[in-house]
Structures are given as C-alpha cells and as structure tokens.
Enzyme design. Structure first.
Site, PDB file in Angstrom:
ATOM      1  N   GLU A  12     -19.829 -30.864 -51.705  1.00  0.00           N
ATOM      2  CA  GLU A  12     -20.909 -31.663 -51.005  1.00  0.00           C
ATOM      3  C   GLU A  12     -22.157 -30.943 -51.381  1.00  0.00           C
ATOM      4  OE1 GLU A  12     -18.304 -33.230 -47.320  1.00  0.00           O
ATOM      5  OE2 GLU A  12     -18.848 -31.409 -47.276  1.00  0.00           O
ATOM      6  N   GLY A  72     -14.897 -40.603 -43.201  1.00  0.00           N
ATOM      7  CA  GLY A  72     -13.864 -41.574 -43.105  1.00  0.00           C
ATOM      8  C   GLY A  72     -14.444 -42.627 -42.333  1.00  0.00           C
ATOM      9  N   ILE A  90      -8.158 -37.472 -40.267  1.00  0.00           N
ATOM     10  CA  ILE A  90      -7.506 -38.625 -39.901  1.00  0.00           C
ATOM     11  C   ILE A  90      -6.990 -39.519 -40.775  1.00  0.00           C
ATOM     12  CG2 ILE A  90      -7.674 -40.415 -38.142  1.00  0.00           C
ATOM     13  CD1 ILE A  90      -7.936 -37.844 -36.963  1.00  0.00           C
ATOM     14  N   MET A 143     -15.600 -33.894 -39.854  1.00  0.00           N
ATOM     15  CA  MET A 143     -14.879 -32.790 -39.086  1.00  0.00           C
ATOM     16  C   MET A 143     -15.986 -31.588 -38.792  1.00  0.00           C
ATOM     17  SD  MET A 143     -11.495 -32.437 -41.280  1.00  0.00           S
ATOM     18  CE  MET A 143     -10.599 -31.152 -40.136  1.00  0.00           C
ATOM     19  N   GLU A 144     -17.389 -31.883 -39.115  1.00  0.00           N
ATOM     20  CA  GLU A 144     -18.262 -30.707 -38.839  1.00  0.00           C
ATOM     21  C   GLU A 144     -19.611 -31.417 -38.075  1.00  0.00           C
ATOM     22  OE1 GLU A 144     -17.216 -31.706 -42.027  1.00  0.00           O
ATOM     23  OE2 GLU A 144     -15.790 -30.056 -42.084  1.00  0.00           O
ATOM     24  N   ASP A 184     -13.238 -42.584 -47.518  1.00  0.00           N
ATOM     25  CA  ASP A 184     -11.855 -43.199 -47.243  1.00  0.00           C
ATOM     26  C   ASP A 184     -12.110 -43.880 -45.985  1.00  0.00           C
ATOM     27  OD1 ASP A 184     -11.726 -39.914 -46.205  1.00  0.00           O
ATOM     28  OD2 ASP A 184     -11.026 -41.345 -44.914  1.00  0.00           O
TER      29      ASP A 184
END
Ligand code: ADE
Length: 229
Positions: A12, A78, A152, A172-173, A196
């Site tokens: 990233e 996601g 997920i 997640m952050e 995704d």
C-alpha cells in the site's frame, strides 16, 4: 506543514514512496518511518502492519513523534455496497468499529462509554478529494467504512455489517486511525480502492488485486498532494 501518509501493508505504501525525494528512514517502536519531500511538502510515510492495534500505534507515532499535522490513509478495502467494483475508490465520510461489542451492557454495537460509534472525516480533505476527482474525471464514491480485526470473506457477516452500520466498505485499520486523529484533533482522510467483495472469493481476489488497487489509491493520494502544494 507535515503530512502523514499511511497504509497497512508494504504494497500500500510502495507506490507512494516511488514519487518521493530525499527519503530518510527511521525506526520508532519497532516500525519503519520514511520522512521525505514531495514538491516542497514534508511528508512522513509508513505502513502500520494489519489491524486496529498496529494502525493506532503508527498513527500515534506519526502525530506525536513526527509531528504530522494532517493524516492521509491509502489502501484497499472489501466492498459492501454493490455499486463498488474492484479498483473503485471510496473515501470515508465516517468510520466505525464493527467488532466492538459490549451490547451485553445495553450499549449499541461499535460503542464504548466516552467513545462514539462513528468518527467523521475532515470536511476540508473530503472537499479537496472531490475537487481532485472532478478535475481528473475519476469516480470517487463517498461512504461509511467499517473497520474490524477480521478479514471478512463471508456473506452473512458482510450483510450484518451493512445492516448494523449502513457501511459501504470494510477494512481493518481506518476507524482506529480515525479514533487517534480525532483524539489529537488532527484532520484525517481515509481512502480505499476495492480489492474484493468480502464474499467467499475475497481471499483469492484480495491477493490478485492488492497491488493494482493499492496503486490506484496511492495515485489518487499523490494527486491530492499535488493540489496541496
Ligand atoms: N481489506 C480488503 N478486503 C478486506 C476484507 N474482505 N476484509 C477485511 N479487510 C479487507
């Protein structure tokens, strides 16, 4: 004005570093930080490692140690909203923690006493991003991003997050960074390109699109820096 730019994974931030000059590298609290110049702007760049705890640590170090006055996050997410396809960009209007649960005590999901369910992104940075999108004719969606310490890949969990928080994307952050920036009163902006759809193919798609979607997000962040110069 020093600007922090963070990601969660090496993929990233690598495309960001490729634009930077005069890169100096430092280690703080077991993580690597890159101070650099971009067209006269001072920046500090790092990836935190995955998850809310590492993201909080990195955001705190960028603010307290490196004295960052704004924080931009670049990475992948996601999709929850069906309109979001792989490679599409979403900027968070507000963020929440989908895995924070003390409902046993009568509190709503995502809430702890003295905290808040949603943290609002900085309006000026969002405005700047919309201007960049308009000028460059790039589709930029705005919406709610839900964060949790879980990858997920499950339709039921995805639907639950959508229904409970009205979320458009998940990662997640972001909300961890938002909590830290909100506490230090540092304006922040969380940008994600979709990797995704948080469904049963998510693991496969994530690996396949991590690099390309990271680059889409990083390039947009660079365009925002161009506008700040
Ligand atoms: N980041 C990108 N895709 C994700 C997913 N499916 N779950 C959590 N974080 C993600």
């Amino acid at each position: 004005m020093k600007i922090a730019i963070m990601g969660a994974m090496p993929e990233e931030i690598e495309p960001l570093l490729s634009y930077m000059k005069d890169i100096k590298s430092f280690e703080v609290a077991n993580n690597r930080y890159y101070e650099a110049k971009y067209k006269g702007l001072e920046v500090v760049i790092a990836y935190s490692k995955i998850g809310k705890v590492f993201a909080s640590l990195t955001a705190s170090v960028m603010i307290q140690h490196f004295k960052a006055q704004k924080l931009l996050f670049s990475g992948v997410a996601g999709a929850i909203n069906d309109e979001l396809k792989i490679g599409d960009l979403i900027a968070a209007t507000k963020l929440c923690q989908h895995d924070l649960d003390i409902t046993a005590f009568g509190h709503p999901y995502g809430f702890v006493p003295e905290g808040k369910v949603f943290i609002q992104s900085d309006a000026e940075l969002l405005f700047l991003a919309k201007e960049v999108a308009k000028e460059k004719n790039i589709l930029l969606k705005e919406g709610v991003i839900a964060t949790g310490d879980q990858f997920i890949a499950n339709l039921e969990r995805k639907e639950w997050i959508k229904k409970t928080f009205g979320a458009d994307a998940l990662e997640m952050e972001g909300a961890a960074v938002a909590v830290v920036c909100d506490a230090f009163d540092v304006p922040f902006f969380i940008l994600r390109a979709i990797s995704d759809a948080a469904d049963m193919d998510a693991g496969f798609d994530f690996d396949k699109f991590l690099e390309s979607s990271s680059k889409i997000s990083a390039d947009f962040i660079i365009s925002m820096l161009d506008k700040m110069v």
